[in-house]
Design a protein around this motif. Structure first.
Motif, PDB file in Angstrom:
ATOM      1  N   THR A   1      61.548  25.112  39.828  1.00 32.02           N
ATOM      2  CA  THR A   1      60.475  25.550  38.921  1.00 32.02           C
ATOM      3  C   THR A   1      59.554  26.563  39.588  1.00 32.02           C
ATOM      4  O   THR A   1      58.555  26.968  38.996  1.00 32.02           O
ATOM      5  N   TRP A   2      59.886  26.947  40.813  1.00 29.94           N
ATOM      6  CA  TRP A   2      59.053  27.918  41.513  1.00 29.94           C
ATOM      7  C   TRP A   2      59.058  29.261  40.794  1.00 29.94           C
ATOM      8  O   TRP A   2      60.079  29.705  40.272  1.00 29.94           O
ATOM      9  N   ARG A   3      57.911  29.922  40.797  1.00 28.37           N
ATOM     10  CA  ARG A   3      57.821  31.258  40.230  1.00 28.37           C
ATOM     11  C   ARG A   3      58.330  32.269  41.249  1.00 28.37           C
ATOM     12  O   ARG A   3      57.992  32.206  42.432  1.00 28.37           O
ATOM     13  N   ALA A   4      59.133  33.213  40.754  1.00 27.39           N
ATOM     14  CA  ALA A   4      59.721  34.202  41.665  1.00 27.39           C
ATOM     15  C   ALA A   4      58.645  35.006  42.378  1.00 27.39           C
ATOM     16  O   ALA A   4      58.760  35.291  43.576  1.00 27.39           O
ATOM     17  N   ALA A   5      57.584  35.384  41.653  1.00 29.17           N
ATOM     18  CA  ALA A   5      56.532  36.183  42.277  1.00 29.17           C
ATOM     19  C   ALA A   5      55.898  35.442  43.444  1.00 29.17           C
ATOM     20  O   ALA A   5      55.486  36.060  44.434  1.00 29.17           O
TER      21      ALA A   5
END
Length: 300
Positions: free
Chosen positions: A20-24
């Protein structure tokens, strides 16, 4: 004949929960952390080689990249105190724990080196910070490879052998690219060599990874992840050509530096995206498991 099996899971749900980590945040953290660690090491080498402007730019760049990396990490964690909570214990078997302590030790040293460089104050402490950050820099650049390989995400986990070399090579290329941007032409030699060598290491590691991983390497070639990784390789090769052929041109040198940095960004974001894609498709989880079981059965 029995029809070819379809890879399905109960109720159509993935076998794994995709990150669920955000790529940014996380891909940015991977890139900036590698840039910081490699820049500290290259900056110390430049200082020893008598390239003061190159060394100064890399020290300041390392501190700035570290600040951005920590911001991205803490933003993903949600609350700053969660990072501090990871320092309550030291667990050598946990890449997250080791990485937290690495950052806690490296950060003040990199900040001390940059602060002394900018202000001209406390030169002895500045040299101490420069040396300490240079020693910890390679570990800071490499530990994120162990961090994401120590997960169940198929493409990340299966790439554990080549991933440290890939990340260190990418980090060296990005630090060299930064050096080519900030240093005058007469001092850019160490940065040029680091960038070209880092790109070569990255390309070799990526090639070995593609051959060894087999099916699990598909997300590294297809989709958004594959596109980003191809762009990263193109930027790296283009940067190397510009850096070598245009070494007497300040414009070509600056363009080469920008290309190396862009290539490192694409590599980290591409690998992150490919890993998320592999977690969403049960084929990349089920097939390697079946192959390992078949190998065990064959050796009995």
């Amino acid at each position: 004949m029995v029809p070819k099996a379809e890879f399905r899971s109960y109720y159509g749900l993935p076998v794994l929960n995709a990150p669920t980590w955000r790529a940014a945040d996380i891909a940015g953290y991977l890139f900036l952390g590698g840039l910081a660690g490699a820049s500290s090491t290259l900056g110390a080498a430049a200082e020893l080689a008598g390239r003061p402007r190159l060394a100064a730019g890399l020290k300041v760049g390392a501190a700035g990249a570290l600040g951005g990396s920590l911001y991205a990490l803490i933003h993903d964690l949600g609350r700053p105190e969660r990072f501090l909570n990871m320092l309550r214990v030291f667990k050598p078997s946990s890449p997250m724990s080791v990485g937290s302590w690495l950052l806690a030790g490296y950060g003040p040293l990199a900040g001390l080196a940059a602060g002394s460089q900018v202000t001209g104050l406390l030169p002895r402490l500045g040299r101490f910070g420069t040396a300490g950050a240079a020693l910890l820099g390679p570990a800071v650049a490499a530990y994120t490879a162990a961090l994401i390989a120590d997960t169940a995400v198929p493409t990340w986990h299966e790439a554990y052998r080549e991933l440290p070399a890939l990340f260190v090579g990418s980090a060296a290329a990005s630090a060299g690219g930064l050096g080519l941007l900030v240093a005058p032409a007469g001092e850019a030699g160490p940065a040029r060599r680091a960038a070209v060598l880092g790109t070569a290491v990255e390309l070799v590691a990526a090639r070995r990874m593609d051959r060894r991983l087999g099916l699990v390497a598909e997300p590294l070639r297809e989709g958004a992840g594959g596109w980003l990784l191809r762009a990263g390789r193109a930027f790296g090769i283009g940067g190397a050509v510009l850096a070598v052929a245009g070494r007497r041109s300040r414009t070509a040198t600056a363009l080469a530096g920008a290309a190396f940095l862009a290539g490192a960004v694409c590599t980290r974001f591409g690998f992150f995206t490919a890993g998320v894609a592999s977690a969403r498709d049960p084929m990349y989880t089920v097939t390697p498991q079946r192959e390992r079981l078949a190998e065990k059965e064959a050796t009995r």
